[in-house]
Each structure stands twice: as structure tokens, then as C-alpha cells.
Design an enzyme around this catalytic site. Structure first.
Site, PDB file in Angstrom:
ATOM      1  N   LYS A 131       0.859  -1.200   0.000  1.00 29.44           N
ATOM      2  CA  LYS A 131       0.000   0.000   0.000  1.00 29.44           C
ATOM      3  C   LYS A 131       0.893   1.247   0.000  1.00 29.44           C
ATOM      4  O   LYS A 131       1.873   1.305   0.771  1.00 29.44           O
ATOM      5  CB  LYS A 131      -0.855  -0.049   1.273  1.00 29.44           C
ATOM      6  CG  LYS A 131      -1.782   1.114   1.510  1.00 29.44           C
ATOM      7  CD  LYS A 131      -2.509   0.895   2.859  1.00 29.44           C
ATOM      8  CE  LYS A 131      -3.585   1.916   3.114  1.00 29.44           C
ATOM      9  NZ  LYS A 131      -4.303   1.644   4.379  1.00 29.44           N
ATOM     10  N   SER A 206      -9.104   1.602   3.240  1.00 25.27           N
ATOM     11  CA  SER A 206      -8.220   2.408   2.436  1.00 25.27           C
ATOM     12  C   SER A 206      -7.203   1.594   1.636  1.00 25.27           C
ATOM     13  O   SER A 206      -6.595   2.133   0.708  1.00 25.27           O
ATOM     14  CB  SER A 206      -7.490   3.416   3.338  1.00 25.27           C
ATOM     15  OG  SER A 206      -6.714   2.769   4.318  1.00 25.27           O
ATOM     16  N   SER A 230      -9.528  -0.928   7.120  1.00 28.12           N
ATOM     17  CA  SER A 230      -8.839  -0.717   5.841  1.00 28.12           C
ATOM     18  C   SER A 230      -8.130  -1.932   5.267  1.00 28.12           C
ATOM     19  O   SER A 230      -7.767  -1.931   4.089  1.00 28.12           O
ATOM     20  CB  SER A 230      -7.842   0.436   5.966  1.00 28.12           C
ATOM     21  OG  SER A 230      -8.556   1.646   5.884  1.00 28.12           O
TER      22      SER A 230
HETATM   23  C1  LIG Z   1     -19.353  13.630   2.409  1.00 25.88           C
HETATM   24  C2  LIG Z   1     -19.697  12.630   3.399  1.00 25.88           C
HETATM   25  C3  LIG Z   1     -18.677  12.462   4.484  1.00 25.88           C
HETATM   26  C4  LIG Z   1     -19.357  12.106   5.754  1.00 25.88           C
HETATM   27  C5  LIG Z   1     -18.373  11.692   6.805  1.00 25.88           C
HETATM   28  C6  LIG Z   1     -19.083  10.970   7.876  1.00 25.88           C
HETATM   29  C7  LIG Z   1     -18.176  10.571   8.973  1.00 25.88           C
HETATM   30  C8  LIG Z   1     -17.846   9.127   8.933  1.00 25.88           C
HETATM   31  C9  LIG Z   1     -16.687   8.914   9.797  1.00 25.88           C
HETATM   32  C10 LIG Z   1     -15.637   8.198   9.483  1.00 25.88           C
HETATM   33  C11 LIG Z   1     -15.456   7.415   8.244  1.00 25.88           C
HETATM   34  C12 LIG Z   1     -14.122   6.753   8.305  1.00 25.88           C
HETATM   35  C13 LIG Z   1     -14.004   5.609   7.365  1.00 25.88           C
HETATM   36  C14 LIG Z   1     -12.827   4.796   7.760  1.00 25.88           C
HETATM   37  C15 LIG Z   1     -12.549   3.675   6.804  1.00 25.88           C
HETATM   38  C16 LIG Z   1     -11.377   2.852   7.197  1.00 25.88           C
HETATM   39  C17 LIG Z   1     -10.181   3.651   7.624  1.00 25.88           C
HETATM   40  C18 LIG Z   1      -8.972   2.823   7.922  1.00 25.88           C
HETATM   41  N1  LIG Z   1      -7.794   3.382   7.642  1.00 25.88           N
HETATM   42  O1  LIG Z   1      -9.022   1.744   8.456  1.00 25.88           O
END
Ligand SMILES: CCCCCCCC/C=C\CCCCCCCC(N)=O
Length: 545
Positions: A131, A206, A230
Site C-alpha cells: 500500500k 483504504s 482498511s
Molecule cells: C461527504 C460525506 C462524508 C461524511 C463523513 C461521515 C463521517 C464518517 C466517519 C468516518 C469514516 C471513516 C471511514 C474509515 C474507513 C477505514 C479507515 C482505515 N484506515 O481503516
């Protein structure tokens, strides 16, 4: 545990707000349709691409195949599929071929025999991918941030160095979401990565570049990281295996952005692969001296394990309901375990799981032991210079002037309203969930839980369902090891999957269960093959140890 009217009102308001913004957003988003429709991946014709990393290493040591032949086969496949999936973003093919030639020479000259080589260099001559968020010497390390486009790694991140020291040969780096914090691998530096099972769908994030390149048969093993899913989300969407180890087992240094506040204990680096038998040796290598804390050499008798099945999170208003095909697939797994192994599988509801997103969000923004709050997402987007102003970036985006993705801007906007003080109720839910799961799983329990509530969504759709990652994120907060297993294909030909969760330091239990599941449910399927799960349970009885 019923949620209050007030909570339901806020959830509803939030959903309506997000949908309204995103309906507007979809008017501006560049459509994939037309460019990829009707295109599928070319079939795999080279048998070397259908062999696990462990088996490839054995064949190379035995001089049944050369490392140059294996590396060249993977380069050819990448060149064939990458124009379709956009997963590998920078290659080092020439260097990899030179290194493979040196490996072949070393094997020719080795007089100590095969065992010596296996012991010292267990992955000698086997190609792998990394990655882009990890440092790989001589390769870019932007994590999809346009302002880091010129950053080139001078050294290797520790787990990458350990794989190289075990003889593996890096082919290049793969795409990820901007700042490695979204469910879709998309950024303004490298573009969007596509799912090999359906190019109109996301590869996940990700570590989506890894998921897609491995799922396509264009890499056999890879390195991913996971602070909210991710590793597991892209492994699920691309039909491959992935392991998020127990917290603190694999060194997280050498990746961008560095975790701060309490996040270092939630972030995990781990293996992604097409064949279950590669999970354990990769983890052993990547963990370095910490491998001794795990019982990786213990034979696991699956008949002596206690299995639990939790079909959904109990109905959080923020998340999508679990796809019926995933519920059915999990039921088939339960029935198979009972019939084949004679084990009891207890079906459970765990009420605190309903608060998974709130728990993840609260803990991710909590200060570290030193009292320092984590670096904000807006600061990270600024790339070490001035932090970005999310509202300003939002307007710039609509004018096509922002260098950031809508997902990153959305995260920075949400962060503005997030309190750094978790509510006592949420903290209490987290503590009781931790206690209940630790007691339940002990040293011999394995819990089955969906990897994600939906099958691989269409591009940009996670902007409408941003909280669905909570199915994976909750286990980062709890520090538990989790293995994502493919369990066949849906009627649309998309991968189905399942998380196997166990107690801290019991990683060997889910890794052994993953091997069993691969035999029972067929593991990775070549994209384009649309045999469905209904027919996928083989009669193969697996030796449980
Ligand atoms: C435009 C829409 C955006 C809305 C955001 C809503 C908030 C959601 C919060 C967090 C989402 C994070 C997703 C993380 C995915 C995995 C990350 C990882 N590095 O493991």
C-alpha cells in the site's frame, strides 16, 4: 437497549442532511459509466498465478521454477489488468527482475540445502505489493495527498523491511484513499481504483489498491493497514483474505499519516492475500520479535473451539441493514460448522454493537496518555503546513478547485462538530462491550460477524453510507484480532465474506479457522467466474487440526 427518541431524531436529521448534500454532490461527480461498462478482466491463463506464496517459495527453492519466471508472470498480469483496475500506482519492475535474477543465482550457489533456505528466507523470490501509505525505498509515499506528490521513501517501513529480509521482492506500490481514511480508494493524485468483479464498483479502502490487485490475480500477497477496516473492507469487496492482528503486534512505523492521540493502539498493519495458507507465515514475518507473543506454532483443533454467530449490529439507525445474501451466507457457515465439525454455534445478539460508530468516533478523537489530542484531519490534509478550512474546501470542490476528495472534505467537516470528550454513556458501552467480549471469547472462542453490511457498492456510494465501516472499526477499538474470509459469490457475482474475531493474542485461532473456511467454501474465486455460493460448499472434509 432501545435508543432514545432524541438519538433517533439526530440520526434521522444526519441522514437526511448527508443525503441532501450528496444528492447535490452526485450532480457534480464524474461518472464512470460508459468507460468501463461491459469490460471484464481477462482470464488468468498462467498457472503460476494460481499458487500461494508459500508454495511459490517452495517451488523456487526446489528449482522447479525460477524467481525470474514468477516475477515476470506477475508483471505480465499487472500490465494486462492494471489499465482496467488502476490499482498499482508506481512499479519497480526492472529492479524486481534484477533482484529475482540474484535470487536464482543464490539458489544455484546454495549448498546448505532447501531447509536452510526455508528457515532463513521463507519467501525467497516471491513478489509482493505494498500500500502506497507505507514507506518502500525509492517509491512514492503520498497517501493520496496531492501536496505530497514528490515525497519518495528513503527507507522501508519495518514490516516491509521484514518481508524483504525474508526474501520477498516488491513489485511496486498500490493506491489508497486520501490520507488512508475512507472506504473507497480514490484521490486526486492517482484517481480511482476499481473492483475486479465489477469495474463499476469500489475496491474498498483504504488499502483498496492492494485488495484489487490481489483479487485480480496480479499480486499474491500484500501489506495493508487498518484503523477502521482498511485491511478487512477491501479484502471483503475483492474476495480475498486479510488479517488485522492483535493491537501492537506488527510495527506501525513508516506509514503516513502517523497515528496520534490514542490511535496508535487502534492502528494495525497486517497481511492481505489470496490464499489462506499465506496468512500465518506473513504475520510471523511481519511481527518480527513480537511473533513470540502469539501461539503461531500451536496446532488448532477446531472441534475444541467455541463458535458464536452474531448476524448484525442490532440495528443502528446510522448503518445500512445487513444484505440478506450475507445473512444467508453466514447461516450456511454456521450449518456447515455444526454438520462437519460437530461443534455448537451459539447465535447471539450483542446490544453494545449498536453503538459501534459512536464508540469508534469517540475513541479516535480522544487524547493520548500524554494528554495530547490527536492531529486533526484538517491538519493532516494541510500536509504539515497550514490546516485546511473545511467549509472553504467544500466550496472550492464545487468549483472544481479543491485538491481534495469530497470524502476527505466531508471528514474534516464532521470533525468540526465532534466533541473531544466522549459521552459517559458511550464510554460505558465501550467498557462493557470490551469486558463482555473478552469473557465470551476467552482463549478458545471465535465469533462470526459480517465484514460489512453491504456487498461492494458502486463508485462514490459510500458517501451516502459513510458509517457502514463500523462493522470493522469496532474491533480496532477493542484491539482484538480479526480475519476476513471470502465465502463465495453473491447472485450478482460479487464476493461474500465474514469476519472471524477472537480474543487478544489468539490470532492463531482465526487463522486456522480461515484455512478451514477456504477448504469448505472455496476461498478466492477468479473474477469473472459466476458460480454462486449455493453450489459452493464442497464436500471436502477438512482435518480440523
Ligand atoms: C461527504 C460525506 C462524508 C461524511 C463523513 C461521515 C463521517 C464518517 C466517519 C468516518 C469514516 C471513516 C471511514 C474509515 C474507513 C477505514 C479507515 C482505515 N484506515 O481503516
Amino acid at each position: 437497549m432501545a435508543s432514545t427518541r432524541w438519538e433517533r431524531f439526530w440520526c434521522c436529521l444526519l441522514r437526511v442532511g448527508v443525503k441532501a448534500i450528496l444528492a447535490l454532490f452526485s450532480l457534480f461527480v464524474p461518472q464512470q459509466r460508459g468507460r468501463t461498462e461491459g469490460l471484464g478482466l481477462p482470464r488468468i491463463t498462467e498457472p503460476l498465478l494460481r499458487v500461494s506464496a508459500v508454495q511459490l517459495a517452495r517451488n523456487i527453492r526446489r528449482k522447479q521454477v525460477t524467481s525470474v519466471q514468477v516475477v515476470q508472470a506477475y508483471i505480465d498480469r499487472i500490465q494486462e489488468v492494471n489499465p482496467l483496475i488502476n490499482a498499482l500506482v508506481k512499479d519497480r519492475f526492472a529492479a524486481a527482475l534484477q533482484e529475482a535474477a540474484q535470487v536464482d543465482k543464490l539458489i544455484e550457489e546454495e549448498t546448505g540445502g532447501e531447509d536452510v533456505l526455508e528457515d532463513r528466507l521463507p519467501l525467497l523470490g516471491v513478489p509482493f505489493t505494498v500500500k502506497e501509505a507505507f514507506a518502500l525505498q525509492g517509491m512514492p509515499n503520498s497517501t493520496g495527498l496531492l501536496s505530497r506528490r514528490t515525497v519518495v521513501s528513503g527507507v522501508d517501513a519495518p514490516p516491509v523491511a521484514l518481508l524483504k529480509r525474508a526474501g520477498a521482492i516488491p513489485l511496486g506500490v498500490t493506491n489508497c484513499s486520501e490520507l488512508a481514511m475512507w472506504l473507497e480508494s480514490h484521490n486526486h493524485l492517482y484517481g480511482i481504483t476499481r473492483n475486479p468483479y465489477d469495474l463499476e464498483r469500489i475496491a474498498g479502502g483504504s488499502s483498496g489498491g492492494e485488495g484489487s490487485i490481489i483479487g485480480s490475480g496480479a499480486s499474491v500477497i500484500g501489506v495493508g493497514s487498518d484503523i477502521g477496516g482498511s485491511i478487512r473492507i477491501p479484502c471483503f469487496f475483492n474476495g480475498i483474505f486479510g488479517h488485522k492482528p492483535t493491537e501492537g503486534i506488527v510495527n506501525n512505523r513508516g506509514q503516513y499519516p502517523p497515528a496520534s492521540g490514542q490511535q496508535p493502539s487502534f492502528l494495525c498493519t497486517g497481511p492481505m492475500c489470496r490464499y489462506a495458507e499465506d496468512l500465518l507465515p506473513m504475520l510471523r514475518i511481519m511481527a518480527g520479535p513480537n511473533a513470540e507473543k502469539l501461539s503461531l506454532s500451536t496446532n488448532v483443533d477446531l472441534r475444541k473451539l467455541r463458535f458464536f454467530s452474531v448476524p448484525h449490529d442490532g440495528g443502528s439507525h446510522l448503518l445500512s441493514p445487513v444484505d440478506p445474501q450475507l445473512i444467508q451466507a453466514q447461516k450456511r457457515v454456521v450449518e456447515h460448522l455444526k454438520a462437519d465439525l460437530g461443534v455448537q454455534v451459539q447465535e447471539l445478539r450483542i446490544p453494545q454493537l449498536k453503538y459501534s460508530f459512536q464508540i469508534w468516533g469517540a475513541m479516535m478523537s480522544s487524547p493520548g496518555k500524554d494528554g495530547k489530542p490527536p492531529t486533526t484531519f484538517a491538519e493532516l490534509m494541510g500536509g504539515g503546513e497550514k490546516k485546511v478550512w473545511p467549509v472553504w474546501e467544500f466550496f472550492k470542490w464545487f468549483l472544481g478547485l479543491s485538491s481534495h476528495t469530497m470524502a476527505a472534505i466531508g471528514l474534516a467537516l464532521v470533525e468540526m462538530f465532534q466533541s473531544s470528550q466522549p459521552s459517559p454513556f458511550i464510554l460505558q458501552q465501550k467498557e462493557s462491550l470490551q469486558k463482555d467480549l473478552e469473557e465470551l471469547l476467552g482463549t478458545d472462542g471465535v465469533l462470526l460477524y459480517p465484514s460489512h453490511p453491504q456487498l461492494a457498492p458502486k463508485h462514490h456510494q459510500p458517501l451516502f453510507t459513510p458509517f457502514n465501516f463500523s462493522y470493522t472499526g469496532i474491533f480496532n477499538i477493542l484491539g482484538l484480532p480479526v480475519t476476513q474470509c471470502p465465502i463465495g459469490l453473491s447472485v450478482e457475482g460479487l464476493p461474500l465474506g465474514l469476519q472471524l474475531v477472537t480474543g487478544k493474542l489468539q490470532d492463531h485461532l482465526t487463522l486456522a479457522t480461515a484455512l478451514y473456511m477456504e477448504k469448505a467454501f472455496g476461498g478466492w474465486r477468479e473474477p469473472g467466474h459466476t458460480e454462486h455460493t449455493q453450489n459452493s460448499i464442497s464436500n471436502n472434509v477438512c482435518n480440523a487440526t
